[in-house]
Design a protein around this motif. Structure first.
Motif, PDB file in Angstrom:
ATOM      1  N   LEU A 118     -22.754   0.676  -9.432  1.00 45.65           N
ATOM      2  CA  LEU A 118     -23.497   1.981  -9.256  1.00 45.65           C
ATOM      3  C   LEU A 118     -22.747   3.188  -9.525  1.00 45.65           C
ATOM      4  N   ASP A 119     -21.393   3.097  -9.248  1.00 44.60           N
ATOM      5  CA  ASP A 119     -20.574   4.430  -9.384  1.00 44.60           C
ATOM      6  C   ASP A 119     -19.928   4.286 -10.752  1.00 44.60           C
ATOM      7  N   GLN A 120     -20.308   3.665 -11.820  1.00 46.56           N
ATOM      8  CA  GLN A 120     -19.167   3.714 -12.950  1.00 46.56           C
ATOM      9  C   GLN A 120     -20.280   4.199 -14.167  1.00 46.56           C
ATOM     10  N   PRO A 121     -20.136   5.409 -14.369  1.00 46.76           N
ATOM     11  CA  PRO A 121     -20.834   6.184 -15.395  1.00 46.76           C
ATOM     12  C   PRO A 121     -20.588   5.598 -16.817  1.00 46.76           C
ATOM     13  N   GLU A 122     -19.298   5.148 -17.176  1.00 51.72           N
ATOM     14  CA  GLU A 122     -19.087   4.681 -18.473  1.00 51.72           C
ATOM     15  C   GLU A 122     -19.907   3.446 -18.701  1.00 51.72           C
ATOM     16  N   LEU A 123     -20.653   2.905 -17.684  1.00 53.23           N
ATOM     17  CA  LEU A 123     -21.443   1.509 -18.290  1.00 53.23           C
ATOM     18  C   LEU A 123     -22.675   1.881 -18.689  1.00 53.23           C
ATOM     19  N   LEU A 124     -23.235   2.941 -18.126  1.00 51.58           N
ATOM     20  CA  LEU A 124     -24.607   3.465 -18.281  1.00 51.58           C
ATOM     21  C   LEU A 124     -24.494   4.400 -19.695  1.00 51.58           C
ATOM     22  N   ALA A 125     -23.560   5.107 -19.925  1.00 48.88           N
ATOM     23  CA  ALA A 125     -23.466   6.169 -20.868  1.00 48.88           C
ATOM     24  C   ALA A 125     -23.969   5.856 -22.203  1.00 48.88           C
ATOM     25  N   PRO A 126     -23.443   4.624 -22.655  1.00 49.09           N
ATOM     26  CA  PRO A 126     -23.707   4.185 -24.016  1.00 49.09           C
ATOM     27  C   PRO A 126     -25.304   3.702 -24.171  1.00 49.09           C
ATOM     28  N   HIS A 127     -25.819   3.564 -23.041  1.00 49.49           N
ATOM     29  CA  HIS A 127     -27.361   3.141 -23.057  1.00 49.49           C
ATOM     30  C   HIS A 127     -28.355   4.330 -22.748  1.00 49.49           C
ATOM     31  N   ILE A 128     -27.821   5.589 -23.090  1.00 47.05           N
ATOM     32  CA  ILE A 128     -28.681   6.819 -22.653  1.00 47.05           C
ATOM     33  C   ILE A 128     -28.602   7.507 -23.891  1.00 47.05           C
ATOM     34  N   ALA A 129     -29.494   8.020 -24.478  1.00 50.96           N
ATOM     35  CA  ALA A 129     -29.562   8.870 -25.616  1.00 50.96           C
ATOM     36  C   ALA A 129     -29.614  10.058 -25.618  1.00 50.96           C
ATOM     37  N   GLY A 130     -30.502  10.564 -24.714  1.00 46.92           N
ATOM     38  CA  GLY A 130     -30.767  11.955 -24.527  1.00 46.92           C
ATOM     39  C   GLY A 130     -30.190  12.707 -23.465  1.00 46.92           C
ATOM     40  N   ARG A 131     -30.603  13.691 -22.828  1.00 41.48           N
ATOM     41  CA  ARG A 131     -29.964  14.516 -21.833  1.00 41.48           C
ATOM     42  C   ARG A 131     -30.771  14.289 -20.497  1.00 41.48           C
ATOM     43  N   GLN A 132     -31.988  13.793 -20.663  1.00 42.32           N
ATOM     44  CA  GLN A 132     -32.920  13.781 -19.488  1.00 42.32           C
ATOM     45  C   GLN A 132     -32.824  12.282 -18.899  1.00 42.32           C
ATOM     46  N   VAL A 133     -32.763  12.087 -17.656  1.00 41.08           N
ATOM     47  CA  VAL A 133     -33.039  10.651 -17.040  1.00 41.08           C
ATOM     48  C   VAL A 133     -33.950  11.000 -16.019  1.00 41.08           C
ATOM     49  N   ALA A 134     -34.906  10.020 -15.781  1.00 41.62           N
ATOM     50  CA  ALA A 134     -35.895   9.753 -14.634  1.00 41.62           C
ATOM     51  C   ALA A 134     -35.532   8.685 -13.679  1.00 41.62           C
ATOM     52  N   ILE A 135     -34.760   8.782 -12.588  1.00 36.26           N
ATOM     53  CA  ILE A 135     -34.620   7.664 -11.693  1.00 36.26           C
ATOM     54  C   ILE A 135     -35.864   7.200 -10.997  1.00 36.26           C
ATOM     55  N   VAL A 136     -36.347   6.083 -11.308  1.00 31.54           N
ATOM     56  CA  VAL A 136     -37.837   5.792 -10.510  1.00 31.54           C
ATOM     57  C   VAL A 136     -37.261   4.984  -9.436  1.00 31.54           C
ATOM     58  N   SER A 137     -37.480   5.095  -7.941  1.00 25.42           N
ATOM     59  CA  SER A 137     -37.066   4.484  -6.779  1.00 25.42           C
ATOM     60  C   SER A 137     -38.190   4.304  -5.851  1.00 25.42           C
ATOM     61  N   ASN A 138     -38.119   3.926  -4.869  1.00 26.49           N
ATOM     62  CA  ASN A 138     -39.074   4.237  -3.713  1.00 26.49           C
ATOM     63  C   ASN A 138     -38.433   4.670  -2.404  1.00 26.49           C
ATOM     64  N   GLU A 139     -39.241   4.734  -1.427  1.00 26.67           N
ATOM     65  CA  GLU A 139     -39.065   5.424  -0.082  1.00 26.67           C
ATOM     66  C   GLU A 139     -38.004   4.626   0.674  1.00 26.67           C
ATOM     67  N   THR A 140     -37.800   3.455   0.428  1.00 30.30           N
ATOM     68  CA  THR A 140     -36.738   2.624   1.139  1.00 30.30           C
ATOM     69  C   THR A 140     -35.362   2.633   0.378  1.00 30.30           C
ATOM     70  N   VAL A 141     -35.483   2.675  -0.879  1.00 26.02           N
ATOM     71  CA  VAL A 141     -34.344   2.533  -1.637  1.00 26.02           C
ATOM     72  C   VAL A 141     -33.630   3.709  -2.032  1.00 26.02           C
ATOM     73  N   ALA A 142     -34.498   4.838  -2.131  1.00 28.66           N
ATOM     74  CA  ALA A 142     -33.915   6.155  -2.517  1.00 28.66           C
ATOM     75  C   ALA A 142     -32.984   6.734  -1.488  1.00 28.66           C
ATOM     76  N   PRO A 143     -33.419   6.777  -0.115  1.00 27.29           N
ATOM     77  CA  PRO A 143     -32.128   7.139   0.727  1.00 27.29           C
ATOM     78  C   PRO A 143     -30.989   6.360   0.861  1.00 27.29           C
ATOM     79  N   LEU A 144     -30.899   5.120   0.348  1.00 29.20           N
ATOM     80  CA  LEU A 144     -29.834   4.172   0.472  1.00 29.20           C
ATOM     81  C   LEU A 144     -28.937   4.485  -0.908  1.00 29.20           C
ATOM     82  N   TYR A 145     -29.470   4.670  -2.012  1.00 33.37           N
ATOM     83  CA  TYR A 145     -28.644   4.588  -3.266  1.00 33.37           C
ATOM     84  C   TYR A 145     -29.031   5.443  -4.274  1.00 33.37           C
ATOM     85  N   LEU A 146     -30.042   6.422  -4.208  1.00 38.24           N
ATOM     86  CA  LEU A 146     -30.321   7.409  -5.164  1.00 38.24           C
ATOM     87  C   LEU A 146     -29.510   8.565  -5.404  1.00 38.24           C
ATOM     88  N   GLU A 147     -28.891   9.082  -4.290  1.00 39.48           N
ATOM     89  CA  GLU A 147     -27.898  10.101  -4.505  1.00 39.48           C
ATOM     90  C   GLU A 147     -26.622   9.658  -5.195  1.00 39.48           C
TER      91      GLU A 147
END
Ligand SMILES: NC(=O)c1ccc[n+]([C@@H]2O[C@H](COP(=O)([O-])OP(=O)(O)OC[C@H]3O[C@@H](n4cnc5c(N)ncnc54)[C@H](O)[C@@H]3O)[C@@H](O)[C@H]2O)c1
Ligand SMILES: O=C(O)C(=O)C[C@@H](O)[C@H](O)[C@H](O)COP(=O)(O)O
Ligand SMILES: [Zn+2]
Length: 365
Positions: A22-51
């Motif tokens: 979860l802390d490794q930006p270099e794994l995600l970067a090659p799979h993101i084309a634009g500048r916008q990202v929407a992280i879809v999560s829920n009320e339980t998981v967001a407080p744990l990992y969204l930030e």
């Protein structure tokens, strides 16, 4: 870190499995084309990992979309919240939807990605065992209908799957067991040696032993990737991934979405599939009992709900996606480690399976 591949030609993608991903930006970067990202999560998981994930994606403009939690919310109303958020924030066609959560979030975020402006990029970051071993891989996305599970959806593959195994440390025990139902499924349908491995390692898995969990996830994802690679849209072998699901989906729908967890319903449904395979003379009683014992050792329910009659099962199973020309195809076992999809069974054997006394079967184990 280990990397597997889902081989689908130009729609191929990697599955990254490891600790702290979860802390490794270099794994995600090659799979993101634009500048916008929407992280879809829920009320339980967001407080744990969204930030944490937002920080990892700090190079992008990150839109958090936090949904209500639970299978009961896997529906049109909740899906609409994702489109509301994307449109309000003016996300364009180059946005990337990232699913951060369990299978409910993954299925809904994936369906939203498939539909938003007719399709935008999508990444799976599964945080339950079930989603790490099954739902994040293979591109089945969708929502439930009151009359049937996952009845509205699309095949839509992610660009990547990022599995941070340390996220399982916060997962409730009941949810871990639910995930083990799908892990056991792979052993039953296509990997008999894996069944023996699971019997030897079940206590380690339930104690969150990191090496055991990583091995179970790797082996499960490898099995699923192979099946999906061979039959992406379920015209053949992919249906074997539905072992226990025809009975299980009937349980989920009948009891009310979320009352029985998906993995729990699949476990009881798998016991019914084992029973029917035995009644057809395909597996013997020791094999049936071995499967039931493994599910029980994983902390799963192995007796279907007492309030469900054979007529209830028949009513719900009539809308199963494996019904063709009015005939229900079932996933059964020719032997442990070999599943078949078949409509070659008599109504009497199906009825006897639905009416069997599962409490008595379990009591004699
Ligand atoms: N698309 C597929 O191929 C596929 C495969 C299997 C299952 N599914 C679907 O997946 C869904 C079930 O997924 P699930 O079992 O992950 O359930 P889920 O998504 O409801 O998650 C289970 C619970 O765990 C919480 N949670 C998630 N991650 C957590 C974490 N790390 N720590 C603490 N809590 C956490 C969630 O908020 C939720 O309350 C069902 O809707 C099922 O139909 C889809
Ligand atoms: O990926 C698949 O194919 C599966 O069948 C995996 C199942 O574990 C999963 O529950 C899936 O969502 C069921 O699909 P459905 O088509 O029966 O709704
Ligand atoms: Zn499932």
């Amino acid at each position: 870190m280990q990397t597997l591949k889902v081989d689908l030609g130009e729609r191929s993608y990697p599955i990254y499995i490891g600790e702290g991903l979860l802390d490794q930006p270099e794994l995600l970067a090659p799979h993101i084309a634009g500048r916008q990202v929407a992280i879809v999560s829920n009320e339980t998981v967001a407080p744990l990992y969204l930030e944490r994930l937002s920080k990892t994606l700090g190079a992008y403009s990150v839109l958090p979309v936090v949904l209500p939690d639970g299978e009961a919310h896997k529906n049109w109303e909740t899906l609409q919240l994702i489109f509301d958020a994307l449109l309000t924030a003016r996300h364009d066609r180059r946005t990337t939807v990232v699913a951060l959560g369990g299978g409910v979030i993954g299925d809904m975020a994936g369906f939203a990605a498939a539909c938003y402006q007719r399709g935008v990029d999508f990444i799976q970051v599964p945080t339950t065992l079930l989603s790490q071993v099954d739902s994040s891989v293979g591109g089945k996305t969708g929502i439930n209908h009151p009359l049937g599970k996952n009845m509205v959806g699309a095949f839509y593959q992610p660009n990547a799957v990022l599995i941070d195994t340390t996220s399982l440390k916060t997962l409730p025990e009941r949810e871990l067991s639910a995930g083990l139902a799908e892990v056991i499924k792979y052993g039953l349908i296509c990997d008999k040696p894996f069944l023996a491995w699971l019997e030897d390692n079940m206590q380690a898995l339930r104690a969150l032993d990191s090496a055991a969990l990583t091995e179970a996830i790797r082996r499960s994802c490898a099995a699923k990737a192979a099946v999906v690679g061979a039959d992406e849209r379920e015209s053949g072998v992919r249906a074997t991934l539905n072992l226990g699901h025809t009975f299980g989906h009937a349980i989920e729908t009948h009891m009310g979405y979320g009352v029985w967890l998906h993995g729990e319903a699949v476990a009881a449904g798998t016991v019914m599939a084992l029973e029917m395979s035995m009644r057809l003379g395909w597996i013997d009683q020791p094999a049936r009992d071995r499967g039931i014992r493994l599910l029980q050792d994983a902390g799963l329910p192995v007796v279907p709900p007492q309030e469900m009659t054979p007529a209830h099962f028949m009513e719900h199973m009539a809308v199963d996606k494996k019904v063709l020309d009015g005939r229900l195809r079932l996933v059964l076992l020719r032997q442990l480690g070999e599943a078949v999809v078949t409509d070659d069974y008599s109504t009497e054997i199906l009825q006897a399976t639905l009416a069997a006394d599962y409490r008595a079967i379990v009591a004699q184990l």
